[in-house]
Enzyme design. Structure first.
Site, PDB file in Angstrom:
ATOM      1  N   HIS A 258      -2.592  -5.649  -2.891  1.00 51.60           N
ATOM      2  CA  HIS A 258      -1.908  -4.524  -1.859  1.00 51.60           C
ATOM      3  C   HIS A 258      -0.752  -5.434  -1.386  1.00 51.60           C
ATOM      4  O   HIS A 258       0.406  -4.959  -1.665  1.00 51.60           O
ATOM      5  CB  HIS A 258      -2.986  -4.470  -0.340  1.00 51.60           C
ATOM      6  CG  HIS A 258      -3.933  -3.806  -0.931  1.00 51.60           C
ATOM      7  ND1 HIS A 258      -4.059  -2.612  -1.448  1.00 51.60           N
ATOM      8  CD2 HIS A 258      -5.397  -4.179  -0.944  1.00 51.60           C
ATOM      9  CE1 HIS A 258      -5.425  -2.381  -1.540  1.00 51.60           C
ATOM     10  NE2 HIS A 258      -6.166  -3.246  -1.408  1.00 51.60           N
ATOM     11  N   ASP A 306      -8.459   1.286  -7.114  1.00 52.12           N
ATOM     12  CA  ASP A 306      -9.098   0.560  -6.019  1.00 52.12           C
ATOM     13  C   ASP A 306     -10.298   1.605  -5.721  1.00 52.12           C
ATOM     14  O   ASP A 306     -11.166   1.469  -6.060  1.00 52.12           O
ATOM     15  CB  ASP A 306      -8.045   0.476  -5.021  1.00 52.12           C
ATOM     16  CG  ASP A 306      -8.490  -0.075  -3.799  1.00 52.12           C
ATOM     17  OD1 ASP A 306      -9.581  -0.469  -3.650  1.00 52.12           O
ATOM     18  OD2 ASP A 306      -7.635  -0.506  -2.840  1.00 52.12           O
TER      19      ASP A 306
END
Ligand code: NGQ
Ligand code: ZN
Length: 425
Positions: A258, A306
């Site tokens: 991220h 993810d």
């Protein structure tokens, strides 16, 4: 030695015509151009640098507003934890098989599975502490995807070594139990090390994990939510990425997952470290994380699916590019061409998984094909215009796993998966 001849192939330096790839032991042994008789357009398989396979089971089940009326990453996490408390090892295998099949159909040929659902629902380790990891490895083998297992170290609910929450009990290890888990994982598949986040591991624990990793891949979630940035500032006086760069030997084997909330100085530090920015554009949009300044980033980056709310390499690239267009009001922000965009993600993803990347000698013979005549247009359409994954055929380490868009186990896996979801959700 098996070989493949393609009319067009995307090599690390761009498109080439009439390319023959010779494969030996699942690895590309030779590449020659100017070999006539080929068909189709070949791309390197995309590495998926960040997955929580089990979360595929909640796709579409967390898209309605909750009672607070103020939904966020944190309310989503409560729903996700509820699922996590209910999954058996069989459920894990079913969800992961489904996710991995969709990854292959969506153009991902390898996956870094960031795995933290370790223990039984009461928090006690299974008789084999690697039981859940073994299920992931079995799912990867059944689907035919290349796996990097990232057993996750999770010990705390927040900065400062806060005690874990009861609902995190299936994730929790000490450094000692983690070492056993790691050993069990390494017996199943290539294995890296993954401190969950600066929230879940203290500085001394992070140091021990860094030592355990050595040169192996080390992945960590970082700076995804502004609340984490605030908590880190309050606890250390530094922002998460700045703290990490100052206190850990961040290098090329690291993947900073991220890294959404970074200052220009932090982004420059990441790039200089050689670490990969692990971008998960669809999940980051779905969870309302924010936008990583990717168009200004000079370092390595790759893509991950993810939460697996939607699995498609092309759509991840589309979301990434569109986020930059929307934020910066420009076009063609990430690269000059779709080929440049694709190759950057493939190279960064391979680095994050500890693999040799791209269609190159010594890399895994993992590739996907597209239909079409003009390769650049076909790839741009696969990223920006396809209404479903545009990938036709997929090979992993020289073995065909998807033909004409279909994985042979897709419908059987889907039926088992739907049954499981109906039972659980
Ligand atoms: C995870 N997912 O570990 O699955 C996390 C949520 C957390 C994302 N960050 C849990 N997208 O970060 O505490
Ligand atoms: Zn994650």
């Amino acid at each position: 030695m098996p070989n493949f001849i393609f009319r067009h192939a995307l090599l690390p330096d761009g498109w080439h015509e009439n390319v023959r790839l010779s494969v030996e032991g699942g690895v590309i042994a030779r590449i020659e151009a100017g070999v006539p008789g080929g068909a189709g357009i070949a791309l390197p398989g995309m590495p998926n640098l960040h997955s929580h396979a089990f979360q595929r089971a909640m796709a579409g089940h967390a898209e309605r507003r909750g009672p607070s009326g103020r939904d966020s990453f944190w309310t989503w996490r409560e729903l996700m934890y509820r699922l996590a408390l209910n999954l058996s090892p069989e459920d894990m295998e079913i969800a992961a098989t489904q996710a991995f099949i969709e990854m292959l159909e969506g153009g991902f040929t390898a996956v870094a599975e960031f795995h933290y659902l370790h223990h039984a629902p009461d928090g006690a380790p299974y008789a084999d502490i690697g039981e859940m990891a073994a299920r992931l490895a079995a799912a990867a083998a059944a689907a035919g995807i290349e796996l990097l297992l990232l057993p996750v170290f999770y010990a705390h609910a927040g900065f400062g070594g806060a005690a874990p929450l009861p609902e995190q009990r299936r994730f929790i290890n000490t450094l000692e139990s983690y070492a056993r888990l790691h050993e069990r994982c390494a017996a199943q598949a290539p294995t890296g090390v993954a401190p969950h986040s600066l929230r879940a591991a203290t500085p001394p624990e992070l140091e021990a994990l860094t030592a355990l990793a050595g040169a192996r891949p080390l992945h960590i979630h970082i700076a995804e939510q502004t609340a984490e940035v605030e908590a880190c500032l309050a606890w250390t006086g530094q922002r998460p990425v700045a703290w990490l760069l100052d206190h850990a030997p961040v290098g090329r084997n690291w993947c900073l997952v991220h890294a959404t909330h970074v200052t220009p100085e932090e982004a420059a530090g990441m790039a200089a470290s050689g670490a990969v920015a692990g971008l998960c554009p669809i999940t980051e949009a779905n969870l309302g994380d924010g936008i990583f300044p990717a168009a200004q980033f000079s370092g390595a980056w790759g893509i991950g699916s993810d939460s697996n709310v939607l699995i498609d390499a092309g759509r991840e690239l589309q979301m990434l590019e569109y986020s930059q267009r929307l934020a910066r009001r420009g076009r063609n922000m990430m690269a000059a061409t779709a080929a440049g965009l694709y190759n950057a993600a493939a190279a960064g993803g391979a680095q994050a998984l500890g693999l040799a990347g791209g269609l190159a000698v010594g890399a895994s013979a993992s590739f996907v094909t597209l239909a079409g005549d003009d390769p650049e247009t076909a790839l741009a359409q696969a990223v920006f215009c396809a209404r479903a994954p545009a990938v036709r055929d997929v090979w992993v380490r020289g073995r065909q796993v998807v033909a004409d868009g279909w994985h042979p186990l897709a419908s059987a896996a889907r039926a088992r998966f739907d049954d499981m979801v109906n039972r659980l959700v």
